[in-house]
Design a protein around this motif. Structure first.
Motif, PDB file in Angstrom:
ATOM      1  N   GLY A 166     -13.176  15.517   1.208  1.00 46.81           N
ATOM      2  CA  GLY A 166     -13.865  15.203   2.850  1.00 46.81           C
ATOM      3  C   GLY A 166     -13.166  14.282   3.673  1.00 46.81           C
ATOM      4  N   ARG A 167     -14.470  14.894   4.997  1.00 44.33           N
ATOM      5  CA  ARG A 167     -14.407  13.932   5.920  1.00 44.33           C
ATOM      6  C   ARG A 167     -15.492  13.979   6.430  1.00 44.33           C
ATOM      7  N   GLN A 168     -15.788  13.261   8.048  1.00 48.69           N
ATOM      8  CA  GLN A 168     -17.389  13.209   8.250  1.00 48.69           C
ATOM      9  C   GLN A 168     -18.341  13.953   7.808  1.00 48.69           C
ATOM     10  N   TYR A 169     -18.351  15.174   8.261  1.00 44.58           N
ATOM     11  CA  TYR A 169     -19.185  15.686   9.041  1.00 44.58           C
ATOM     12  C   TYR A 169     -18.954  17.219   7.164  1.00 44.58           C
ATOM     13  N   ASN A 170     -18.287  17.446   6.533  1.00 41.52           N
ATOM     14  CA  ASN A 170     -17.772  18.367   5.668  1.00 41.52           C
ATOM     15  C   ASN A 170     -17.694  17.459   4.065  1.00 41.52           C
ATOM     16  N   ASN A 171     -17.870  16.580   4.129  1.00 42.45           N
ATOM     17  CA  ASN A 171     -18.361  15.737   2.791  1.00 42.45           C
ATOM     18  C   ASN A 171     -19.304  16.243   1.553  1.00 42.45           C
ATOM     19  N   PHE A 172     -20.222  16.980   2.073  1.00 41.59           N
ATOM     20  CA  PHE A 172     -21.352  17.535   1.281  1.00 41.59           C
ATOM     21  C   PHE A 172     -20.539  18.494   0.669  1.00 41.59           C
ATOM     22  N   LYS A 173     -19.245  19.420   1.108  1.00 40.49           N
ATOM     23  CA  LYS A 173     -19.255  20.303   0.435  1.00 40.49           C
ATOM     24  C   LYS A 173     -18.827  20.115  -0.567  1.00 40.49           C
ATOM     25  N   ILE A 174     -18.370  19.205  -1.090  1.00 44.98           N
ATOM     26  CA  ILE A 174     -17.479  18.951  -2.417  1.00 44.98           C
ATOM     27  C   ILE A 174     -17.945  18.875  -3.328  1.00 44.98           C
ATOM     28  N   ALA A 175     -19.962  18.737  -2.945  1.00 42.28           N
ATOM     29  CA  ALA A 175     -20.988  18.345  -4.129  1.00 42.28           C
ATOM     30  C   ALA A 175     -21.266  19.695  -4.118  1.00 42.28           C
ATOM     31  N   LEU A 176     -21.992  20.134  -3.147  1.00 39.45           N
ATOM     32  CA  LEU A 176     -22.420  21.668  -2.784  1.00 39.45           C
ATOM     33  C   LEU A 176     -21.435  22.765  -3.939  1.00 39.45           C
ATOM     34  N   GLY A 177     -19.883  22.449  -3.238  1.00 39.29           N
ATOM     35  CA  GLY A 177     -19.119  23.464  -3.915  1.00 39.29           C
ATOM     36  C   GLY A 177     -19.290  23.153  -5.106  1.00 39.29           C
ATOM     37  N   LYS A 178     -19.207  22.147  -5.945  1.00 40.88           N
ATOM     38  CA  LYS A 178     -19.898  21.840  -7.191  1.00 40.88           C
ATOM     39  C   LYS A 178     -20.799  22.963  -7.875  1.00 40.88           C
ATOM     40  N   ARG A 179     -21.944  21.966  -7.467  1.00 44.87           N
ATOM     41  CA  ARG A 179     -22.880  23.476  -7.765  1.00 44.87           C
ATOM     42  C   ARG A 179     -22.856  24.561  -7.429  1.00 44.87           C
ATOM     43  N   VAL A 180     -22.075  24.942  -6.315  1.00 44.25           N
ATOM     44  CA  VAL A 180     -22.001  26.598  -6.265  1.00 44.25           C
ATOM     45  C   VAL A 180     -21.547  27.397  -7.701  1.00 44.25           C
ATOM     46  N   VAL A 181     -20.693  26.322  -8.122  1.00 51.11           N
ATOM     47  CA  VAL A 181     -19.608  27.075  -8.683  1.00 51.11           C
ATOM     48  C   VAL A 181     -20.263  26.975 -10.222  1.00 51.11           C
ATOM     49  N   ALA A 182     -20.975  25.580 -10.219  1.00 54.66           N
ATOM     50  CA  ALA A 182     -21.686  25.377 -11.826  1.00 54.66           C
ATOM     51  C   ALA A 182     -22.484  27.468 -11.494  1.00 54.66           C
ATOM     52  N   ARG A 183     -23.419  27.233  -9.948  1.00 57.74           N
ATOM     53  CA  ARG A 183     -24.498  28.349 -10.905  1.00 57.74           C
ATOM     54  C   ARG A 183     -23.842  29.017 -10.650  1.00 57.74           C
ATOM     55  N   ALA A 184     -22.570  29.916  -9.958  1.00 56.41           N
ATOM     56  CA  ALA A 184     -21.631  31.574  -9.933  1.00 56.41           C
ATOM     57  C   ALA A 184     -21.589  31.139 -11.961  1.00 56.41           C
ATOM     58  N   LEU A 185     -20.864  30.086 -12.390  1.00 60.53           N
ATOM     59  CA  LEU A 185     -20.704  30.668 -13.426  1.00 60.53           C
ATOM     60  C   LEU A 185     -21.533  31.068 -14.520  1.00 60.53           C
ATOM     61  N   HIS A 186     -22.942  30.390 -14.206  1.00 60.64           N
ATOM     62  CA  HIS A 186     -24.461  30.314 -15.001  1.00 60.64           C
ATOM     63  C   HIS A 186     -24.849  32.182 -15.061  1.00 60.64           C
ATOM     64  N   ARG A 187     -24.453  32.560 -13.265  1.00 60.94           N
ATOM     65  CA  ARG A 187     -25.110  33.678 -12.998  1.00 60.94           C
ATOM     66  C   ARG A 187     -24.138  34.723 -13.864  1.00 60.94           C
ATOM     67  N   ALA A 188     -22.677  35.038 -13.684  1.00 58.69           N
ATOM     68  CA  ALA A 188     -21.807  35.587 -14.382  1.00 58.69           C
ATOM     69  C   ALA A 188     -22.039  35.674 -16.054  1.00 58.69           C
ATOM     70  N   VAL A 189     -23.264  34.806 -16.999  1.00 64.08           N
ATOM     71  CA  VAL A 189     -22.663  34.982 -17.685  1.00 64.08           C
ATOM     72  C   VAL A 189     -23.880  35.559 -18.721  1.00 64.08           C
ATOM     73  N   THR A 190     -24.591  34.887 -17.068  1.00 58.87           N
ATOM     74  CA  THR A 190     -26.043  35.428 -17.773  1.00 58.87           C
ATOM     75  C   THR A 190     -26.270  37.076 -17.060  1.00 58.87           C
ATOM     76  N   MET A 191     -25.352  37.542 -16.466  1.00 56.76           N
ATOM     77  CA  MET A 191     -26.072  38.899 -15.575  1.00 56.76           C
ATOM     78  C   MET A 191     -25.585  40.266 -16.991  1.00 56.76           C
ATOM     79  N   GLU A 192     -26.618  41.231 -16.716  1.00 57.02           N
ATOM     80  CA  GLU A 192     -26.611  41.771 -17.954  1.00 57.02           C
ATOM     81  C   GLU A 192     -25.408  43.538 -17.023  1.00 57.02           C
ATOM     82  N   ILE A 193     -24.627  43.511 -17.770  1.00 60.79           N
ATOM     83  CA  ILE A 193     -23.989  44.463 -17.483  1.00 60.79           C
ATOM     84  C   ILE A 193     -23.944  46.005 -18.465  1.00 60.79           C
TER      85      ILE A 193
END
Lengths: 763, 338
Positions: free
Chosen positions: B311-338
């Motif tokens: 990360g750099r000065q203004y984009n460092n937040f993307k690391i924590a955000l990115g992790k939450r987005v990945v975790a949530r996307a995995l959760h959604r994929a697992v729980t989605m009805e197909i």
């Protein structure tokens, strides 16, 4: 009636559709750069790539080789223009930084060259090929940059006259039972009106016509004349439609006199259409601000001490400031008040008016602090406002002419469903989303300015109203037409309105939300002159004034509605008695408290607003209350505001349809200001980085699924004959705080710096 | 914008020939003086901004007849490069069997842009780095190789945290490419020597010391199709952004899972908005494969995906955000009805 055309309540006009709606939808409305010109040359600007330093020289060879290039103007060969005083200090200009005067660069994006060519494309290509060599100095970008200077606003900005104070703040705060002491911050913002900062200048002999989006054609006419050193009567500014203003077009920018000067030299019309990013630096903007608020209260919520210190950024050259303490020190009952406004000078273009200039940043701070106080008191935030509601402002003890603040809170709370809110933070949610409810007060000073009008009535009822007002999208044509139709008793379709032309009788600047009150008061007065003439002709032996007043309602305010005893004018009879086919009247109206030289100033383009907190023995504001539902995603921390509800009271509502549109737009802009908008400044170079509409975020429709506007009935006979309070700048004031207060409710996190972005949320 | 010549190519040979007129034949496409025009939603902007200054434009829209088919076969999905983003997003079988593709397209840009923009043009979309897009900044290693990077210590909130180099931190802005790289797509490239295929993952080049190169495409080459093997009904595209529509990702995740009897048989994870190129996280995939899903596993996978983030000065937040987005996307994929 549909949602867009709310049913009028007491003291409201009819929600008639816009006078110019069909023209706009059909693309027939002509804006400045639409005006056909005879054999124009095209200008394209080259702007500086540094914020501070000097131009060493230009390499123009490549640019001059582009086919169709006529000339390239730099400081070395620019027309000689006279200086112009700052609008805030009694002049016409939004900045005293005059480009093309010397090799010095005062800010990012300053105009350094103007390419003139046979086509827009050739001018643009050549501009791309202009090479400028600079010696750059290290600029000061903003508050925290080395090299800035800071001084009190009082004494350097003529419009900022006092730091309001009363009682003994220090002692009262020290002894207060409950205290809030917090710092707030607002960002740089740019107006970004849809219509770009174009100008077209056409000379006919010694006469100049300017087609340009302006919120003040008389100011621009006089200002350009002053810079060119010619008689103002030689200059005409024409703009029947303005594609948004938001304050950015209230004062003159340097581009106009430059283009006029070049057009004169070339003896040919010139059209300039700058780019979107150039608009960030060749016009004004809302500067970033910082605030320190101290509130002291008793356990019962009554305020005992309030201090508001504001600091604002301006340019090195100009002491612009908005100084919103005149509002925030007077809003609530509080015996001990202190305030201070200071200006920090940096290497920036001069900021200027942007929709609700003082109230947006200053009320964000105060209304956030009030919410913090409510939390500390464990009190409903609406009740906190009720406890501190007042009929008289605390600084001078002057009475509010009318004040429906709590009525607005109650109406909006009901419509919003505030009673469904569970008070504890983080206590409401829906799936992935934390839900927060928040509210805040909104207010805006009721201002008026002198205005003239000419009205011409024909025997068949056809009416022509002329006034150099401005249609900046607000509905000026419509409410002026409604006023004349109502006053003369002619059908609305018979009224033709002519505005946006400095050859018409002078109107006020379309700023400070004064236009409706001022222009409609003037039109009413001139319509009454017509009625009086007719009445005189019809009843020559009667005592005119008295009888006229009692019979046809002259001198009555429309807020009293057409009294039952009023008789409709019988036009045929009146024209027979007069023995003429047309009656035309001209008149000049000025608001109560306007200085004696007001009419002179009106003709010379010096806008003088009176009203608000600056009145002698009273104070006039419009009020409202805004409620917001925010949703904060637990995982992504994205913040959305699916519901915005506002209730507003602003004296007579001339047209509930156009009023609602203004207020809706205000709520949406307020949301935008809280969550999206910020001009990013590169701190090393003092340059604006996101200077386009892709990177400078404004809401899309999906961001604002629910916007509800409630108009309250309010009658105020102490402000102006029209009985109207300005509302164009009312709604975007409270939203910033309402959203942050809702975010606190959703997350338990108090955010004091705008805009709030997902990285600021820690759930 | 500068003067340029314009030519319509009515067949692929003509297009390739016209595009090969470039003086330096093996230029990376980004540097080529002859540029193909499809939807025009990136190229025209950059020409107006004087960032791209092609001498000639070859309009390849007439090739749409042969190159815009959406062809969901039994074994794979073939997408013509000139198919419009909106058409692909709305196609029923794409929506059913490749929701990650349909949603990555639907959540991109605006309706107007999706109606104009083509798939091929979309994956070639250039960065939105404001310093790249404003020629008044001299320091841009993409525009002026060797000139430095103004974004490195400038306003870099939107910039990348993965795949960065000391020469460039510009974010790859697209969404669709994340779906393609996650699903092991191949890209068909038509050039002078006919048509060749390569893994989509090899199309984009991380900046390294040559941020001006951007892709493996050379002048005279065109993307003609994408081929996505298999079917991925259990797939999601999650996109976090500042506003609800018409905005680039601050962080996004393309996730596709094959879950059988409660166990993750295969997992695909790609990241958007956070990397200099379409970014596949094999580290996250390795952790997921063969495991039974729970939130802890999702968090470990997300952690692994950003292990090398800078990360750099203004984009460092993307690391924590990115992790939450990945975790949530995995959760959604697992729980989605197909």
């Amino acid at each position: 009636m549909n949602a867009a055309a709310p049913e009028p309540k007491a003291n409201m006009g009819q929600p008639v559709p816009r006078y110019d709606a069909v023209a706009k939808v059909a693309g027939r409305a002509t804006y400045g750069s639409d005006m056909p010109l005879d054999n124009p040359a095209y200008a394209f600007l080259v702007t500086s790539a540094i914020a501070r330093g000097r131009i060493n020289g230009f390499d123009l060879d490549d640019a001059k080789r582009v086919r169709g290039v006529i000339d390239i103007i730099t400081h070395e060969n620019a027309p000689d223009l006279k200086e112009s005083k700052l609008f805030s200090n009694g002049g016409y200009a939004g900045t005293t930084i005059q480009p093309l005067k010397s090799a010095d660069i005062a800010h990012d994006g300053e105009i350094v060259a103007v390419v003139i060519a046979e086509s827009y494309e050739a001018a643009r290509e050549a501009a791309n090929r202009v090479k400028v060599s600079y010696t750059a100095a290290t600029p000061s970008a903003s508050f925290d940059s080395p090299g800035t200077t800071k001084a009190a606003a009082k004494g350097q900005n003529a419009q900022f006259k006092e730091d309001p104070q009363v009682g003994d703040f220090a002692k009262a705060f020290d002894e207060a039972e409950v205290k809030v002491d917090a710092a707030y911050e607002t960002p740089t913002q740019h107006h970004n009106p849809m219509e770009l900062f174009s100008t077209s200048c056409v000379w006919m002999g010694d006469d100049l016509v300017i087609y340009e989006p302006s919120q003040y054609v008389y100011g621009l006419k006089n200002g350009v004349a002053e810079q060119l050193g010619i008689d103002a009567d030689k200059v005409r500014v024409v703009n029947p439609y303005v594609g948004g203003g938001f304050g950015s077009r209230g004062s003159m920018t340097p581009r106009t006199a430059i283009i006029a000067g070049i057009a004169k030299r070339l003896n040919r019309p010139i059209k300039l259409v700058p780019t979107r990013d150039q608009g960030f630096t060749i016009a004004t903007y809302r500067a970033e601000t910082r605030h320190a608020i101290k509130l002291g209260a008793n356990r019962d919520g009554k305020l005992v001490a309030l201090r508001h210190e504001g600091v604002e950024v301006s340019s090195r050259a100009d002491p612009y400031c908005v100084g919103g303490t005149k509002t925030t020190t007077r809003l609530y009952a509080c015996p001990n008040v202190d305030s201070l406004v200071s200006i920090v000078r940096a290497d920036r273009n001069t900021p200027g008016f942007m929709r609700s200039p003082p109230e947006v940043p200053y009320m964000f701070a105060l209304e956030s602090a009030m919410d913090e106080l409510a939390v500390k008191l464990d009190m409903d935030p609406i009740e906190l406002r009720r406890v501190n509601d007042t009929t008289n402002e605390p600084i001078g003890g002057k009475p509010y002419t009318s004040r429906s603040l709590m009525g607005c809170f109650d109406e909006a709370a009901k419509a919003f469903g505030w009673s469904q809110r569970s008070a504890a933070p983080k206590s409401m949610s829906d799936g992935d989303w934390l839900i927060g409810y928040g509210c805040a007060a909104t207010c805006y000073p009721t201002q008026m300015a002198p205005s003239a009008a000419r009205v011409r009535l024909q025997r068949d009822g056809r009416t022509r109203v002329e006034i150099a007002g401005h249609e900046i999208g607000t509905g000026a044509y419509t409410v002026i037409a409604q006023t004349a139709a109502e006053r003369l008793g002619v059908p609305l379709e018979q009224v033709a309105v002519f505005i946006g032309d400095s050859d018409l009788p002078p109107g006020p600047v379309a700023g400070g939300s004064n236009s409706t009150a001022s222009t409609c008061s003037a039109v009413m007065m001139v319509c009454d002159q017509i009625r009086q003439r007719m009445f005189k002709a019809m009843m020559p032996r009667q005592s005119l004034t008295d009888k006229a007043k009692e019979t046809v309602g002259i001198g009555r305010t429309p807020t009293m509605q057409a009294a039952k005893s009023d008789r409709t004018l019988d036009l045929e009879r009146a024209f027979d008695a007069l023995g003429v086919g047309v009656i035309e009247e001209y008149g000049e109206w000025k608001p109560e408290g306007a200085p004696p030289d007001s009419f002179k100033a009106m003709h010379s383009g010096h806008a003088r607003l009176v009203g608000g907190a600056a009145m002698k023995d009273k104070i006039a504001y419009a009020f409202g209350a805004e409620f917001v539902e925010v949703r904060v995603n637990r995982f992504t921390h994205e913040i959305r505001a699916p519901r915005l509800v506002g209730a507003f009271a602003a004296g007579r509502i001339m047209n509930p349809r156009t009023a609602r549109s203004q207020l809706m737009g205000g709520l949406i802009w307020g949301m935008s200001s809280a969550l999206l908008e910020a001009t990013e400044i590169d701190q090393r170079t003092a340059r604006y980085v996101n200077d386009n509409l892709a990177d400078y975020l404004v809401p899309v429709s999906a961001d604002v699924p629910g916007v509800e506007v409630i108009l309250l009935s309010e009658q105020d006979d102490h402000i102006n004959p029209a009985g109207a309070k300005g509302l164009g700048e009312l709604a975007n004031v409270g939203t910033n705080a309402a959203i942050c207060n809702a975010i606190y409710h959703a997350t338990g996190q108090r955010i004091r710096k705008l805009p709030v972005r997902l990285e600021n949320i820690e759930v | 914008m500068r003067p340029f010549s314009y030519q319509r190519a009515t067949d692929p040979d003509m297009a390739v020939q016209a595009l090969s007129a470039d003086a330096a034949v093996d230029n990376p496409l980004t540097r080529a003086t002859v540029q193909p025009l499809a939807g025009g939603t990136t190229l025209i902007d950059l020409m107006k901004l004087d960032v791209m200054r092609p001498a000639a434009i070859v309009d390849i829209n007439p090739l749409a007849e042969g190159w815009s088919a959406i062809d969901p076969g039994r074994e794979n999905l073939r997408l013509g490069a000139l198919a419009k983003m909106s058409d692909v997003a709305a196609q029923g079988e794409v929506q059913r069997n490749y929701p990650v593709i349909a949603n990555s397209l639907k959540l991109a840009a605006s309706a107007q842009l999706r109606n104009m923009a083509t798939l091929g043009g979309n994956v070639m979309q250039r960065t939105r780095c404001p310093y790249f897009r404003d020629v008044s900044y001299e320091n841009c290693n993409k525009r002026n190789p060797g000139s430095g990077c103004a974004a490195m210590d400038g306003v870099n909130r939107m910039h990348a945290v993965l795949g960065v180099s000391d020469q460039c931190i510009a974010t790859y802005p697209g969404d669709f490419a994340q779906a393609l790289i996650a699903l092991d797509a191949t890209v068909e490239i038509t050039g002078r020597s006919g048509t060749r295929s390569m893994p989509f993952a090899q199309l984009h080049k991380a900046p390294g010391s040559t941020p001006e190169t951007e892709t493996a495409l050379r002048s005279g080459e065109l993307i003609s199709a994408f081929v996505v093997p298999g079917r991925w009904p259990r797939s999601v595209y999650l996109k976090a952004r500042d506003r609800q529509s018409y905005e680039f990702a601050l962080s996004s995740a393309a996730v596709a899972l094959d879950v059988q009897h409660g166990a993750i048989k295969d997992a695909r994870v790609a990241l958007g908005g956070v990397a200099t190129v379409p970014w596949r996280s094999r580290e996250a995939e390795a952790l997921l494969k063969g495991q039974t899903f729970d939130d802890g596993l999702a968090e470990r996978a997300a952690e692994a995906a950003f292990a090398d983030a800078k990360g750099r000065q203004y984009n460092n937040f993307k690391i924590a955000l990115g992790k939450r987005v990945v975790a949530r996307a995995l959760h959604r994929a697992v729980t989605m009805e197909i």
